[in-house]
Design a protein around this motif. Structure first.
Motif, PDB file in Angstrom:
ATOM      1  N   GLY A   1       0.819  -1.195   0.000  1.00  0.00           N
ATOM      2  CA  GLY A   1       0.000   0.000   0.000  1.00  0.00           C
ATOM      3  C   GLY A   1       0.853   1.246   0.000  1.00  0.00           C
ATOM      4  O   GLY A   1       2.088   1.176  -0.024  1.00  0.00           O
ATOM      5  N   VAL A   2       0.189   2.364   0.001  1.00  0.00           N
ATOM      6  CA  VAL A   2       0.878   3.650   0.050  1.00  0.00           C
ATOM      7  C   VAL A   2       0.120   4.536   1.032  1.00  0.00           C
ATOM      8  O   VAL A   2      -1.005   4.222   1.408  1.00  0.00           O
ATOM      9  CB  VAL A   2       0.886   4.325  -1.338  1.00  0.00           C
ATOM     10  N   TYR A   3       0.751   5.598   1.436  1.00  0.00           N
ATOM     11  CA  TYR A   3       0.036   6.593   2.228  1.00  0.00           C
ATOM     12  C   TYR A   3      -0.580   7.594   1.257  1.00  0.00           C
ATOM     13  O   TYR A   3       0.135   8.362   0.609  1.00  0.00           O
ATOM     14  CB  TYR A   3       0.986   7.295   3.196  1.00  0.00           C
ATOM     15  N   PRO A   4      -1.906   7.579   1.122  1.00  0.00           N
ATOM     16  CA  PRO A   4      -2.535   8.328   0.033  1.00  0.00           C
ATOM     17  C   PRO A   4      -2.377   9.838   0.121  1.00  0.00           C
ATOM     18  O   PRO A   4      -2.465  10.523  -0.891  1.00  0.00           O
ATOM     19  CB  PRO A   4      -4.014   7.926   0.136  1.00  0.00           C
ATOM     20  N   ASN A   5      -2.142  10.353   1.334  1.00  0.00           N
ATOM     21  CA  ASN A   5      -2.038  11.809   1.459  1.00  0.00           C
ATOM     22  C   ASN A   5      -0.635  12.339   1.202  1.00  0.00           C
ATOM     23  O   ASN A   5      -0.428  13.554   1.186  1.00  0.00           O
ATOM     24  CB  ASN A   5      -2.500  12.254   2.849  1.00  0.00           C
ATOM     25  N   LEU A   6       0.328  11.439   1.060  1.00  0.00           N
ATOM     26  CA  LEU A   6       1.685  11.882   0.735  1.00  0.00           C
ATOM     27  C   LEU A   6       1.857  11.852  -0.777  1.00  0.00           C
ATOM     28  O   LEU A   6       1.246  11.041  -1.464  1.00  0.00           O
ATOM     29  CB  LEU A   6       2.728  10.961   1.377  1.00  0.00           C
TER      30      LEU A   6
END
Lengths: 299, 520
Positions: free
Chosen positions: A85-90
């Motif tokens: 996954g990724v951190y969507p806000n970064l």
């Protein structure tokens, strides 16, 4: 530089066996890990990436047991999991800086490396957009970039081309080819053409077992003289399936062209064909048994 | 209709196979046991009803209504969000499913889950009537009537509120959790009596007492502790039919909430990739489409020399300074805490800092706990963020994932407490006796958050705990929950010191929990 896998086993809760006594030795180059879904590929990758522990056996990285000293490998490891996954806000730069810091890279060198990686994976223009707005392919490219952040000596990539378009897939294979000269790359996939293009050796896994580990040419050579093509009328392939392993059927106006793995010609009109890695894979994927013994039994 | 039934059925199967559902049923059973064991009691001033079926049913119904109004919401909310995050919503949206059908199906599934809890408590009430009744015998009518009239409408409203919160974009996720908690705490004192049935029971029981010649009984109290010293009276139940009619407005409220949810439901049109206004602006000003990648090499070939020359020439230099490396990681974790919040969140945080600088010191002492409620959502994500976003495998493959990443995450949480509490900290420097309370809050609250997150407790647990502690401690003067010592009694009793002492214990538990997860 050497990776040794010694009698590795993994049993999950409720007795589900994922890996059974896998032994394998890897040197610089690309090892293609090939097997059907549920073969145990991802479990093996997770153990090699030190994010899961085996229940038996060991993994040695340059002679060091990574079960006891995982950091010995982690400093030199790049890992692209199948489901990450990724951190969507970064944005991509922020996300890669964060992971760079986790890998011990900071300051200007880290920033330069990130810029270069983003350019390589074709994300420079999108680098400052939140990752939450990326397409699946773009996220996958972020994953590839993070795996290369620390110039890994061991690069583990699990189904890396999922979500990539054909051009991106080719580019990724190109990158793997380039990287392989200086490090060990373990590439897990069930897309045979991905492995065929880049692998120096192929490990075939099914049912948690390592069935074969050999050079692609050797694997293909084992089917030499045993692959046939024949044209059948549509809907009349039952006899053919009894006489050999039908690995591919292509519908044509005049019938169905079948590709069959068999020790002898499946019918009088059958013509010999050049074996491919896909034939080997299909033979393996059908029943999870080593190709050679199964054919020998039929003969 | 069959399709909607299947939506409800699949939703129920998904929920009832989750640990959270079993835990809640277990909690309901525990609640029932405590009612059976006489831990809870219901009294009107110095009076209580004789333990018969009617009184036990009323006691159970009021306890259950209270329980459902808070815990029930967190039990059932999130089903629409789950469909959104798992992608099931996209599949459903491509079918003939109507917005009305979907929202009503979700509401129905919420309601069935809550009614299951009601059923568990009904059995507990029957057991209590059989085992502990002072008037022997089980009388099902008076026992079950209050459950139907009081607890079931609460379940209906909570089921509707949950689906409303799930469908309104601004109330999805953690923000909605905090908003609901705040609404619950704020409305409980003046509207809770009506909503949860206390007012109706109080009226009926008072009338019974007066008709028996007793004095005015005073207010109704649901509480814990000894009740043997209370004077008993015979309670045969209320006129439940009349009370039920009076509570029909709750059904109307629930219907309106479901209708509003239907209007707000976007039928999963707002996928994650929907561009924000800011993003749209960036896209408009962005450069043309990225250049096409170079032509692929032939299978089996290696990269061309031209290709190689442009490929990753930048040397990798690892930081030789552990402090610099850790600082970079803390900066990254801090960015994760505050990134993506709304402009209002930042404005609110700035307002709290400025207000603390200008208000009288006694007001600042009350303001500080409020300031530390502000970051409750970012804190609640600590510890579980990497797992939630699927980044845990990436971090787990980095060197010393527990001993580097976890302390960085913890420190960033403390830094956020210091940042938002900085106004109060400046003022407290002139009052050294208040600094211990500040330190307790700044250290304990983020530590509790990361401990719960690492243990996999989920964000809601911390959010509810923080809100309840804030409401009971600083606002209502329950000293043991006044972490920062906002009230002098808590400060004098050394409550903040106790919380400070708990910090290292929690940290050790957090490291142990994280280590166990990494090395599975």
């Amino acid at each position: 530089m050497e990776l040794q896998i010694l009698e590795l086993g993994k049993v999950y809760r409720r007795g589900v066996v994922a890996l059974r006594e896998i032994t394998l030795r890897a040197e610089p180059g690309v090892i293609g890990l090939l097997g059907p879904n549920g073969a145990g590929k991802s479990t093996l990758m997770r153990i090699l990436a030190t994010v899961a522990r085996p229940t038996s056996g060991s993994v040695l990285w340059n002679g060091t047991d990574i079960g006891k000293r995982p950091d010995a490998l982690r400093r030199e490891l790049g890992y692209l999991p199948q489901d990450f996954g990724v951190y969507p806000n970064l944005n991509a730069v922020e996300f890669l800086r964060y992971l760079a810091a986790a890998k011990g890279l900071t300051g200007r060198p880290a920033r330069r490396r990130i810029d270069e990686l983003l350019e390589y994976v074709n994300l420079t223009d999108a680098a400052h957009r939140p990752i939450g707005g990326y397409s699946g392919g773009m996220r996958q490219r972020v994953g590839i970039a993070q795996a290369l952040l620390n110039d890994p000596q061991l690069l583990i990539v699990d189904e890396p081309t999922v979500g990539l378009d054909p051009a991106e897939r080719a580019r990724f294979r190109d990158m793997i080819s380039h990287l392989a000269g200086e490090r060990i790359v373990i590439l897990s996939t069930h897309i045979v053409s991905d492995v065929e293009a880049v692998a120096t050796s192929i490990a075939m896994v099914a049912g948690g077992r390592l069935l074969r580990h050999a050079r692609p040419a050797d694997l293909v050579g084992e089917l030499s003289g045993r692959v046939w093509t024949t044209l059948h009328r549509a809907g009349d392939t039952a006899d053919l399936e009894r006489s050999g392993l039908v690995v591919r059927m292509v519908r044509r106006p005049d019938g169905v062209e079948c590709r069959v793995v068999s020790d002898r010609a499946p019918d009088p009109s059958a013509e010999p064909a050049e074996p491919t890695l896909e034939d080997v894979y299909m033979a393996l994927a059908r029943d999870g048994q080593p190709v050679e013994p199964r054919i020998a039994e039929r003969a | 209709m069959t399709g909607h039934y299947q939506i409800v059925l699949a939703d129920l199967r998904e929920r009832t196979r989750r640990f959270g559902f079993l835990a809640t049923i277990g909690l309901a059973a525990l609640l029932g046991y405590q009612i059976v064991a006489g831990v809870f009691h219901l009294r009107l001033g110095a009076y209580r009803g004789v333990l018969n079926s009617a009184w036990i049913g009323t006691l159970t119904a009021l306890t259950l209504g209270f329980f459902l109004s808070l815990v029930g919401f967190f039990l059932v909310r999130g089903s629409v969000e789950r469909d959104r995050s798992t992608g099931v919503g996209q599949v459903l949206a491509s079918t003939r499913m109507s917005r009305i059908g979907y929202v009503v199906a979700r509401f129905a599934a919420n309601l069935i889950v809550l009614l299951t809890v009601v059923a568990v408590l009904a059995v507990a009430a029957a057991v209590m009537a059989l085992l502990h009744a002072e008037v022997p015998g089980l009388d099902l009518g008076p026992l079950l009537a209050p459950l139907v009239v009081i607890a079931v409408p609460v379940a209906i409203v909570v089921a509707a509120v949950a689906v409303f919160f799930d469908c309104v974009p601004a109330l999805r996720g953690s923000t909605g959790n905090v908003v609901y908690c705040a609404l619950w705490l704020i409305t409980l004192p003046f509207a809770g009596g009506g909503l949860l049935g206390f007012t109706a029971v109080e009226g009926a029981a008072s009338a019974t007492l007066r008709s028996g010649g007793f004095d005015a009984p005073g207010g109704i109290v649901l509480g814990v502790g000894e009740h043997d010293e209370l004077t008993t009276f015979l309670w045969a139940g209320a006129d439940w039919g009349t009370i039920a009619v009076g509570r029909l407005y709750l059904i109307v409220v629930a219907t309106l909430l479901v209708a509003a949810a239907i209007v707000a439901f976007d039928r999963f049109a707002s996928a994650d990739a929907r561009p924000t206004a800011r993003l749209k602006r960036r896209r408009r000003t962005a450069a043309p489409a990225p250049p096409s990648p170079p032509a692929p090499p032939a299978p089996g070939s290696v990269a061309s020399d031209e290709h190689r020359s442009g490929f990753l020439t930048e040397p990798v230099v690892r930081s030789s300074h552990p402090v610099a490396c850790f600082a970079a990681l803390v900066a990254g974790e801090f960015r994760l805490l505050i990134a993506g919040r709304s402009v209002f969140w930042y404005a609110g945080a700035a307002t709290l800092v400025i207000a603390a600088l200008v208000l009288p010191i006694d007001a600042v002492r009350i303001l500080l706990p409020i300031a530390w409620i502000w970051p409750v959502v970012p804190w609640s994500e600590s510890g579980g963020r990497a797992r939630r976003h699927g980044v845990d495998a990436l971090l787990g493959a980095a060197p010393s994932p527990v001993l580097r990443q976890l302390p960085a995450a913890w420190l960033s949480g403390v830094l956020l407490a210091l940042a938002i509490g900085s106004g109060a900290l400046v003022r407290f420097l002139a009052y050294p006796e208040l600094l211990v309370g500040f330190a307790a809050g700044a250290l304990f609250i983020p530590t509790l958050a990361i401990a719960l997150g690492t243990a996999g407790a989920g964000e809601r647990v911390f959010q509810v705990l923080a809100m309840v502690a804030w409401y009971l401690g600083p606002l209502n003067g329950v000293a043991p929950l006044d972490i920062t010592g906002a009230n002098y009694a808590a400060l004098a009793a050394g409550v903040p010191i106790g919380y400070l002492a708990a910090v290292p214990v929690l940290l050790v538990a957090t490291v142990a929990s994280a280590t166990a997860r990494v090395t599975r």
